[in-house]
Motif scaffolding. Sequence first.
Motif, PDB file in Angstrom:
ATOM      1  N   LEU A  20       6.738 -24.640  16.583  1.00 11.77           N
ATOM      2  CA  LEU A  20       6.021 -25.971  17.065  1.00 11.77           C
ATOM      3  C   LEU A  20       7.130 -27.061  16.876  1.00 11.77           C
ATOM      4  O   LEU A  20       7.759 -27.170  16.095  1.00 11.77           O
ATOM      5  N   ASP A  21       7.087 -27.784  17.904  1.00  7.69           N
ATOM      6  CA  ASP A  21       8.026 -28.822  18.165  1.00  7.69           C
ATOM      7  C   ASP A  21       7.366 -30.135  18.066  1.00  7.69           C
ATOM      8  O   ASP A  21       6.809 -30.788  18.860  1.00  7.69           O
ATOM      9  N   GLU A  22       7.871 -30.853  17.036  1.00  6.51           N
ATOM     10  CA  GLU A  22       7.058 -32.299  16.523  1.00  6.51           C
ATOM     11  C   GLU A  22       5.766 -32.240  17.109  1.00  6.51           C
ATOM     12  O   GLU A  22       5.325 -33.262  17.610  1.00  6.51           O
ATOM     13  N   PRO A  23       4.693 -31.313  16.419  1.00  8.19           N
ATOM     14  CA  PRO A  23       3.413 -31.539  16.975  1.00  8.19           C
ATOM     15  C   PRO A  23       2.657 -32.842  16.511  1.00  8.19           C
ATOM     16  O   PRO A  23       1.585 -33.030  17.072  1.00  8.19           O
ATOM     17  N   LYS A  27      17.398 -29.552  17.608  1.00 10.01           N
ATOM     18  CA  LYS A  27      16.465 -28.909  16.952  1.00 10.01           C
ATOM     19  C   LYS A  27      15.663 -28.240  17.953  1.00 10.01           C
ATOM     20  O   LYS A  27      15.156 -26.959  18.019  1.00 10.01           O
ATOM     21  N   SER A  28      15.461 -29.092  19.001  1.00 13.08           N
ATOM     22  CA  SER A  28      14.366 -28.402  20.180  1.00 13.08           C
ATOM     23  C   SER A  28      15.152 -27.490  20.838  1.00 13.08           C
ATOM     24  O   SER A  28      14.424 -26.496  21.469  1.00 13.08           O
ATOM     25  N   THR A  29      16.443 -27.559  21.178  1.00 16.39           N
ATOM     26  CA  THR A  29      17.241 -26.531  21.872  1.00 16.39           C
ATOM     27  C   THR A  29      17.344 -25.121  21.048  1.00 16.39           C
ATOM     28  O   THR A  29      16.948 -24.301  21.748  1.00 16.39           O
TER      29      THR A  29
END
Lengths: 279, 356
Positions: free
Chosen positions: B158-161, B43-45
């Motif tokens: 937004l990465d796991e905010p 996901k982050s990638t």
Amino acid sequence: MRAVVRHGGDLVRQVLTWALVLALSFPLFWLISTALRPDTELFVRPPHLLPRTYTVDNFSKLLFETPFLTYFRNSAIVAISTTAFVIVIAVFAAYSLSRFRGRFSAVVERMILITYLLPSVVIFLPIYLMLSRMGLANSLPGLVVAYTTFALPFAIWLLRSFVDSVPVEIELAAMVDGASRLGAFVDVVLPQLLPGIISTALFTAILSWNEYLYALILTNSDAVKTLPPGVMTLLTSSYHIEWGLLMAASVMMSAPVILAFAFLQKHLTRGFGAGAVKG
Amino acid sequence: MASITVSGLGKEYVRGTSAVADLNLEVAEGEFLTLLGPSGCGKSTTLRMLAGLETPTSGEIRFNGRVVNDLTPAERNIAMVFQNYALYPHMSVRENIEYPLKKRGVDRAERRRRSAAVAQLLQIEPLLDRKPRNLSGGQQQRVALGRALIREPEVFLLDEPLSNLDAKLRSYMRAELIELHRRVRATMVYVTHDQLEAMTMSDRIAIFDGGRLQQVGTPDEVYNHPANRTVAAFIGTPAMNFLDGEIAPEGGAPVVRSGSIAIPIEAGRTGASLGRRVAIGLRAEAIRITEGGVPARIEIVEPTGHEAIVTVSVDGRRLVTRTAPDSGFRVGDSVGLGFDARRLHLFDAATGDTLG
Ligand SMILES: Nc1ncnc2c1ncn2[C@@H]1O[C@H](COP(=O)(O)OP(=O)(O)OP(=O)(O)O)[C@@H](O)[C@H]1O
Ligand SMILES: [Mg+2]
């Protein structure tokens, strides 16, 4: 009951601390006290704690009748240049080692540490040969080059732990927010490194300021001598040791170091602390 | 605002192992799309490749039809919120929020005006002169949002905010984010491994596993019509029950059978050919505890307040179901189970693909 014990403990600690402080600062006091008294008062018995008559003769003689000011200027030039070089190189090296991990990163790191472990007498000969071949023997730039190589490994190692402790996300965030890679480094990484940079700068400047061996061997004319070998020359060139003059020189030599510590101490302890806890 | 088109996108950090493989995805203008999946699924990638912080090994990314692969993060005109907020520690909250404008040469008066507006929107006006370290997690999170909101970016990433917030604040901020999206109508790509966040906030959800996109669909679609067993297992609490089974004829009509359980197959399910080995998927609400039916035994009763999660065993296999909190079941009780044939999911036993 507890409070009493605690107070008792406090008292003992206070007394011990002050005793230690007095013992450690006595040589410094004696240095200043001797520098300020005339020659006639040097060897009186019993010694006076404070001079009976104060004089600045030692200082004026030092400043106007010896090349002391030249030495001082040389030392300042070498210390400032070395520190500037070391900081610039070490900051970028530490950043690269921390951020751009490649196949050889670990090897490079280990090699840097090994360089630091070599005693300076071992690398003296090759450094001397290299410097003279570059035409830098008996010159201030030669000293700057030599000191830069001494200070760099430790400087890189110290700064590296600072870079490691700066989360990479804040750089990425800055890049997303519109900064270039270099811009992100300057805007958000560099400010975080400030305590580390101050510690490293102090370490480097003091190393350069106090270095004796290489300065003695690499320089031989008064025009390029720095303080440690220069003051040594002053001392040995006359038939008897001029204690007053020596003490005045020592005071003048120590003053910049003491002042630097006094002003930057806060950052220094923070810097070494941060460097230490971060593995 | 931009639409995003991702085609054939792949990333190999280490040659030969894909963190993300052959990703094809469309995000519509103004859409709230969530990337959902277990830890390490890429996901982050994916998000970082959209941001330009990571170079794709293959594939193309387009914003509004224009390829942006070679653009720097700054040139892509995106805003991103990181999991740890990534606030600039030495800057005040105001300086943090104004930084993107400063980098784009917006003058001071205009920066002040816009940071004040954003601070008002996020209710952080009293905090503007503080340093990030003097803020609570929720406040830091708002500042990070503020820094993203101050520009009008093409895309919000937004990465796991919310993952660093406690449960109460998380549900509050969830509502705030939904409201925020409704108001600014920005294209948002939101990463989470929390399916509740995904289900409640998203227009559509993209579910990843092992670097591969499994399904994209609305919360309703991924819940009720999972594309495969992986998606079905990941979505829903309690997790879907799975049983090995086989399609068999019984009294003329096909049923799926697994030990003592037999569930009729509704007409028109073409994938359920006789003799086929399948995985049966039953959500907790597709299993009822009744009089009669398949004999079972109560193993665990977990009351949650508004319902009770009850684990039962049927010839040695465990199934999870839900009942009313006051149904009075005790561990060890013998009961009967009924199954809702309309909520029966069937997957290919070998590939895990959903059978129609
Ligand atoms: N910089 C990197 N170098 C090498 N491998 C990486 C790097 N970043 C991520 N990976 C690997 O790529 C895969 C996907 O990582 P990614 O960070 O995208 O996962 P994720 O879905 O965001 O997980 P999480 O929910 O834990 O954040 C993982 O197997 C991870 O180990
Ligand atoms: Mg992640």
